[in-house]
Structure formats: structure tokens, C-alpha cells
Write an enzyme that holds these catalytic residues in place. Structure first.
Site, PDB file in Angstrom:
ATOM      1  N   GLY A  51      30.120  -8.691 -27.061  1.00  0.00           N
ATOM      2  CA  GLY A  51      29.666  -8.105 -28.334  1.00  0.00           C
ATOM      3  C   GLY A  51      28.166  -8.249 -28.539  1.00  0.00           C
ATOM      4  O   GLY A  51      27.700  -8.317 -29.671  1.00  0.00           O
ATOM      5  N   SER A  60      24.663  -4.656 -21.870  1.00  0.00           N
ATOM      6  CA  SER A  60      23.656  -4.808 -22.929  1.00  0.00           C
ATOM      7  C   SER A  60      22.922  -3.488 -23.160  1.00  0.00           C
ATOM      8  O   SER A  60      22.603  -3.130 -24.285  1.00  0.00           O
ATOM      9  CB  SER A  60      22.624  -5.866 -22.526  1.00  0.00           C
ATOM     10  OG  SER A  60      23.259  -7.066 -22.173  1.00  0.00           O
ATOM     11  N   ARG A 116      43.172 -42.640 -30.238  1.00  0.00           N
ATOM     12  CA  ARG A 116      42.793 -43.182 -28.927  1.00  0.00           C
ATOM     13  C   ARG A 116      42.057 -44.517 -29.083  1.00  0.00           C
ATOM     14  O   ARG A 116      41.107 -44.617 -29.860  1.00  0.00           O
ATOM     15  CB  ARG A 116      41.888 -42.163 -28.209  1.00  0.00           C
ATOM     16  CG  ARG A 116      41.392 -42.611 -26.862  1.00  0.00           C
ATOM     17  CD  ARG A 116      42.513 -42.650 -25.852  1.00  0.00           C
ATOM     18  NE  ARG A 116      42.014 -42.999 -24.524  1.00  0.00           N
ATOM     19  CZ  ARG A 116      42.814 -43.217 -23.498  1.00  0.00           C
ATOM     20  NH1 ARG A 116      44.133 -43.124 -23.620  1.00  0.00           N
ATOM     21  NH2 ARG A 116      42.311 -43.539 -22.314  1.00  0.00           N
ATOM     22  N   PRO A 165      30.477  -0.753 -15.666  1.00  0.00           N
ATOM     23  CA  PRO A 165      30.102  -1.727 -14.634  1.00  0.00           C
ATOM     24  C   PRO A 165      28.582  -1.933 -14.539  1.00  0.00           C
ATOM     25  O   PRO A 165      28.118  -3.032 -14.275  1.00  0.00           O
ATOM     26  CB  PRO A 165      30.659  -1.095 -13.362  1.00  0.00           C
ATOM     27  CG  PRO A 165      31.801  -0.252 -13.823  1.00  0.00           C
ATOM     28  CD  PRO A 165      31.433   0.248 -15.182  1.00  0.00           C
ATOM     29  N   GLN A 192      29.868 -46.041 -33.094  1.00  0.00           N
ATOM     30  CA  GLN A 192      28.852 -45.346 -33.887  1.00  0.00           C
ATOM     31  C   GLN A 192      28.287 -44.110 -33.178  1.00  0.00           C
ATOM     32  O   GLN A 192      28.049 -43.071 -33.795  1.00  0.00           O
ATOM     33  CB  GLN A 192      27.718 -46.303 -34.247  1.00  0.00           C
ATOM     34  CG  GLN A 192      26.828 -45.721 -35.325  1.00  0.00           C
ATOM     35  CD  GLN A 192      25.675 -46.633 -35.672  1.00  0.00           C
ATOM     36  OE1 GLN A 192      25.010 -47.167 -34.787  1.00  0.00           O
ATOM     37  NE2 GLN A 192      25.436 -46.823 -36.946  1.00  0.00           N
ATOM     38  N   GLU A 217      31.051  -6.150 -36.111  1.00  0.00           N
ATOM     39  CA  GLU A 217      31.507  -6.841 -34.900  1.00  0.00           C
ATOM     40  C   GLU A 217      30.826  -8.208 -34.772  1.00  0.00           C
ATOM     41  O   GLU A 217      31.458  -9.219 -34.481  1.00  0.00           O
ATOM     42  CB  GLU A 217      31.216  -5.979 -33.665  1.00  0.00           C
ATOM     43  CG  GLU A 217      31.798  -6.577 -32.399  1.00  0.00           C
ATOM     44  CD  GLU A 217      31.501  -5.758 -31.155  1.00  0.00           C
ATOM     45  OE1 GLU A 217      30.970  -4.641 -31.264  1.00  0.00           O
ATOM     46  OE2 GLU A 217      31.795  -6.263 -30.050  1.00  0.00           O
ATOM     47  N   GLN A 254      34.216 -33.978 -24.624  1.00  0.00           N
ATOM     48  CA  GLN A 254      33.741 -35.288 -24.158  1.00  0.00           C
ATOM     49  C   GLN A 254      34.495 -36.427 -24.864  1.00  0.00           C
ATOM     50  O   GLN A 254      34.773 -37.464 -24.265  1.00  0.00           O
ATOM     51  CB  GLN A 254      32.231 -35.394 -24.428  1.00  0.00           C
ATOM     52  CG  GLN A 254      31.560 -36.606 -23.835  1.00  0.00           C
ATOM     53  CD  GLN A 254      31.399 -36.500 -22.314  1.00  0.00           C
ATOM     54  OE1 GLN A 254      31.572 -35.443 -21.736  1.00  0.00           O
ATOM     55  NE2 GLN A 254      31.086 -37.619 -21.668  1.00  0.00           N
ATOM     56  N   ALA A 262      35.854   1.326 -25.983  1.00  0.00           N
ATOM     57  CA  ALA A 262      35.367   1.268 -24.599  1.00  0.00           C
ATOM     58  C   ALA A 262      33.925   1.752 -24.517  1.00  0.00           C
ATOM     59  O   ALA A 262      33.669   2.959 -24.490  1.00  0.00           O
ATOM     60  CB  ALA A 262      36.277   2.100 -23.700  1.00  0.00           C
TER      61      ALA A 262
END
Ligand SMILES: Cc1cc2nc3c(=O)[nH]c(=O)nc-3n(C[C@H](O)[C@H](O)[C@H](O)COP(=O)(O)OP(=O)(O)OC[C@H]3O[C@@H](n4cnc5c(N)ncnc54)[C@H](O)[C@@H]3O)c2cc1C
Length: 506
Positions: A366, A137, A271, A133, A282, A245, A339, A129
Site C-alpha cells: 500500500g 511504487s 514467565r 511485476p 526494570q 488505504e 524478545q 489490481a
């Protein structure tokens, strides 16, 4: 095995991957949809992972770990990231790579004995932790305080966005123990059932199977021995652990991107549009080719950085690059692969929708992409040496233990082939250390009686003088000439000095 992996992984590694994959296919994949609904993982799952030894692969054997190399962790992260649930991956990996790594590196023997065996066994679940709030960063800007009162700390404040924060049994909490910016932060272990602690699960865009807490601390009393490492050195510890991390987040982003490509190619092979499968168009083929090439190149770089990390080379710049490149690429893969599915990509029934949501956190959590670029820019443009900066963050008064702890990452491997050397340091108040260089590794140990210790080189000095020389505050020549540092063999001293990179840019 593909070419890239065969450069780095052994047959044992790949056998481990196979058995892990089987375990995940049985114990995880069939249940992730339910956990996404529950917004948490069941506690028993951690126990199952613990029983398999997955949380202790790089932990010491005396605490129930297996002391394996980092590649086992690499494989673990890759495979859990291919289970189509970013939340599952986040929750199950926050325990070993966020909370356990701090326990491993900074906790006292008392804390290790009390928590590590159960945490490695998956009987206790941990969280880390740091974020608040008003400070994410800007780690140095945290406001949660821990005030020492006798043999306790009293904690007040709040944290937010904490993975495993709601259901964890303990959390490693970054607190202010002094008012002096980054150097006033300490890491303290707080048990989940402490009085005065309230926790709330936040609703999120993705990573739904992980619990993400906002936590309030209202006069939470914690025994003073729950302090990790030294008081006010927390910022330094946080920065040290960021390397792992960032690497784990980058590895996860690449592995899940690979999973997405495979899943998409399967769909494209089935599909049909305009009388042929869509993998014959292509324009779509080239998109998939480009994405695959980008993933492969970022993965190649990432494996190189994993090797640096495994070899204990300091690689915060490279790990930041991995995190930045891999998570940005994962978003691109998510966008473009979705997409390919057309309208079905937008449906929950298809796995792309979850991947699209989960990937989005990569460039934020992170350390955001902007922060990664800030770090890289400072290193490549301003020539900032972060290792040096971290040393400075250590209150300017790095202890001798901390200084010696930097030796493995500063060892010049290319110069130590065949070198065996025992160096005895005699400091004031009968404080003695033996530094042993052997098999291209360096170890240091405190010793009781220096007269009984065989050595190739002896340095007699004060901790203040030696730290002053290493941190660039004292001129080494002057220290030798004035007798502040006495050495038994000047030639050996020069050889010893040449085996290590400098601590600072001085
Ligand atoms: C699902 C989830 C799980 C998380 N798990 C944990 C956890 O387990 N433990 C924990 O401690 N934290 C955790 N976090 C917190 C996470 O690490 C932070 O959200 C992250 O570091 C960003 O901080 P912030 O949210 O306060 O954003 P801010 O710091 O407010 O940033 C806002 C924006 O400004 C940009 N910015 C900020 N500073 C600069 C700068 N100097 N230059 C350029 N741009 C800048 C950022 O990049 C971002 O785009 C988690 C977050 C989420 C969403």
C-alpha cells in the site's frame, strides 16, 4: 473506554465494537490457524460478514449499505486487526476498502446496480489490481493494456501481489488506455471467470491466510461499460483512494501492536526467571513503557486524521504520515515484544511468531515507507500540494463535474457556520448546475431547467472559462471585466469564492 476513544466515539460506536468482537471471537478466532494453512479465507466467511452489514457501513442505503460515519470502519479495522492473523485482516478488508471504495466513488450507476448490492452482501468478493511485476511504487509505469474495440476492451498484461486475486469474483484493474504516462491509466472491472485470465497463488513470508495472486491477462475481453469513471483518469482515482488505504493500514498496525503489547504483558506476568516474574525486571518494564507511550501517541494522531477524513477534509499528507509512523512502529513492537518471550517467541506455538511475520508487510504494501517519506518530503520541503498535483494529473483538462467534486474537500468549514447559499451555474449547451451550501456541507447537482431554480447567486459563463479561472490559467479579474463570467450579485460572488480553498497553488 479509554480517554482517547471517548473523545471521538459514542456509546453506539462502542456497542458496535462489542457486538463485532463477539462475532469475531465466534466466527474468526477459532478458525484462523486453519485459514493460515489453507492460504485463503473460505468464501462463506465473506457472506457471514456481508449478512452482518460489515461491508456496507459507509455505503449508500440504496445498494444495501448503512450510510454510517467513518468511525464504524475505524472500529471494524481495529477489531479485525486484533485477531492475530494479518492475512485474515488483509483479505477481509481488501474487499471493502480497496475494491468497494472504487466502486462507490467511480463506478457508473449501471456498475453500481450490478455489483454493489451483491458485493456489500458478501456474495461477491472483490480485489484491486494495480501492482505489476515491474511496477509497484511507480504506479505510472504499469504496462497492462486495455485496447478499445467497438463495445469491448481487450486486456493484455500481468499483475502481481494482488490480495484476494486468486479467489475473487471481480477485480478492479488498472490498465493503460493511452501511452501518456500517469494520465493514460483507466480502471476497468474484470470478472474473475473471464476467458483468458489465469491466476496463481504466491507463497509468502506472512499474511498467510490471504490469497495473493499473480495474474495474467491474455486477450481478456471486457464490456466497455465496465470502465470505472472516465477513460484515462485512473491515476487520479487511485491517488484519491490511497488516503483511505493508508489510514486503514495505519489503523491496523496500531491495533495489532496494542494486541501484541497485551499478549506480551500477560506472558511477562507468568514467565519467571531468577525467582521472579520477568515483568519485574526494570529494563524490560521500561521497554514496554516506551512502546506503550509510542503506540498511544501515534494512535492519538491517527484518530485526529480519522476525524479529518470523516469530516471530508483532504488529508493525504497526514494519512501518509499515519501509515509511515504506525507500520514502522508495529515492526519495532513485533521485534521487541518477541524478545520478551525468549525462545518461545520463536516457536509457532506462540502467537508472536505470526505477528512478527505479518507486521513486516506493513512498511511495504500500500505504498512503502520510502514512498510515504517521499510524499511527505515533497509536501513539507518542496511545498508541493498533492491535491493540486492530482488535478494536474487529470490530463490538464479537468471536467466541470470533477471540478465540482473537489468542492466538499475545499470547503472552509470555519467560514460556513450558518451560511446557506444556492448558487446557479449556467454553462453553454444548456448545461446547468446548482451548488447548495447548507449545514457546513456543499452539494452539487446537474439541473434540467435553470429558469425554475431558485438561487441566491447566478454565474453565467462557459465551462472552459470557469475551469480556467479555478485552475489558475485565467485571471479571474480579467474574466469578470471582459464579461466572460457574468454574475447576478458581485458581493455574493465574493462571499462564495471566500468559502473555498484554492484548487491549485496559484
Ligand atoms: C502481501 C502483499 C499484498 C499486496 N496486495 C496488493 C493488492 O491487493 N493490490 C495491489 O495492487 N498491490 C498489492 N501489493 C503490492 C504492494 O503495494 C507493492 O509491493 C508495493 O507498493 C511496493 O512495490 P514493489 O513491490 O514493486 O517494490 P518497488 O517499487 O520495486 O520498490 C523496491 C524498493 O525500492 C524503494 N523505492 C521505490 N521507489 C522509490 C523512490 N522513488 N524513492 C525511494 N525508494 C524507492 C521501495 O520503497 C522499496 O524499498 C501487495 C504486496 C504484497 C507483498
Amino acid at each position: 473506554m479509554t480517554n482517547l476513544e471517548s473523545y471521538y466515539l459514542t456509546e453506539e460506536h462502542e456497542l458496535f465494537r462489542k457486538s463485532l468482537r463477539e462475532f469475531l471471537d465466534k466466527e474468526v478466532v477459532p478458525f484462523v490457524d486453519q485459514w493460515e494453512e489453507d492460504a485463503r479465507l473460505p468464501k462463506e466467511l465473506f457472506k457471514k460478514f456481508g449478512d452482518m452489514g460489515y461491508f456496507g457501513m459507509t455505503q449508500e442505503e440504496k445498494y444495501g449499505g448503512s450510510n454510517l460515519d467513518f468511525w464504524y470502519d475505524v472500529i471494524f479495522i481495529e477489531e479485525i486487526s486484533k485477531s492475530n492473523s494479518g492475512g485474515f485482516g488483509a483479505s477481509i478488508s481488501a474487499h471493502p476498502y480497496l475494491s468497494l471504495s472504487h466502486l462507490k466513488h467511480e463506478a457508473s450507476d449501471y456498475l453500481k446496480e450490478k455489483y454493489l448490492p451483491k458485493a456489500i452482501a458478501g456474495e461477491l468478493v472483490g480485489a484491486l489490481a494495480i501492482t505489476e511485476p515491474h511496477a509497484g511504487s511507480d504506479v505510472a509505469g504499469i504496462k497492462t493494456t486495455a485496447v478499445r474495440q467497438g463495445d469491448k476492451y481487450i486486456i493484455n498484461g500481468s499483475k502481481c501481489f494482488i490480495t484476494n486475486g486468486v479467489f475473487c469474483d471481480y477485480m478492479i484493474v488498472a490498465c493503460k488506455t493511452a501511452s501518456t504516462g500517469s494520465s493514460g491509466i483507466s480502471m476497468i472491472l474484470v470478472e474473475g471467470n473471464s476467458n483468458g485470465l489465469s491466476r496463481n497463488n504466491l507463497k509468502k513470508l506472512g499474511w498467510k491466510a490471504s490469497d495473493t495472486a499473480e495474474i495474467a491477462f491474455d486477450n481478456v475481453e471486457v464490456p466497455a461499460e465496465n470502465l470505472l469513471g472516465e477513460e484515462n483518469k485512473g491515476f487520479y482515482y487511485i491517488m484519491q483512494r490511497f488516503e483511505l488505504e493508508r489510514l486503514t493500514l495505519g489503523l491496523g498496525a496500531i491495533a495489532s501492536s496494542e494486541w501484541a503489547i497485551e499478549y506480551t504483558l500477560q506472558y511477562m506476568n507468568e514467565r519467571k526467571a531468577f525467582g521472579r516474574t520477568i515483568n519485574k525486571f526494570q529494563v524490560l518494564r521500561h521497554k514496554m513503557a516506551q512502546l506503550t507511550a509510542e503506540i498511544q501517541s501515534v494512535k492519538t494522531f491517527t484518530y485526529h486524521v480519522c476525524k479529518m477524513h470523516n469530516d471530508k477534509n483532504y488529508c493525504v499528507k497526514e494519512a501518509s504520515m499515519v501509515k509511515y509512523l504506525a507500520t514502522e512502529l508495529s515492526d519495532k513492537v513485533a521485534y521487541q515484544c518477541l524478545q520478551m518471550f525468549g525462545g518461545y517467541g520463536y516457536m509457532e506455538e506462540y502467537k508472536m511468531a505470526r505477528f512478527f511475520r505479518d507486521s513486516r508487510l506493513g512498511t511495504i504494501g500500500g505504498g512503502s515507507s520510502e514512498i510515504m517519506c517521499e510524499i511527505i518530503a515533497k509536501m513539507v520541503i518542496d511545498d508541493v500540494n498533492y491535491q493540486a498535483q492530482e488535478s494536474r494529473a487529470r490530463n490538464q483538462d479537468i471536467s466541470i463535474e470533477e471540478l465540482f467534486a473537489t468542492l466538499p474537500s475545499r470547503l472552509k468549514k470555519d467560514k460556513t457556520d450558518g451560511v446557506e447559499m444556492n448558487v446557479l451555474f449556467e454553462f453553454e449547451n444548456n448545461l446547468n448546475y446548482l451548488i447548495e451550501i447548507k449545514n457546513q456541507e456543499v452539494k452539487f447537482n446537474k439541473i434540467q431547467d435553470s429558469t425554475l431554480t431558485s438561487h441566491d447567486l447566478k454565474l453565467t459563463t462557459s465551462t472552459e472559462t470557469y475551469i480556467g479561472v479555478e485552475t489558475g490559467k485565467l485571471n479571474p479579474q480579467e474574466a469578470f471585466m471582459s464579461g466572460k463570467i457574468q454574475v447576478s450579485d458581485l458581493g455574493k460572488m465574493m462571499q462564495f469564492g471566500s468559502l473555498f480553498k484554492k484548487l491549485n497553488n496559484h
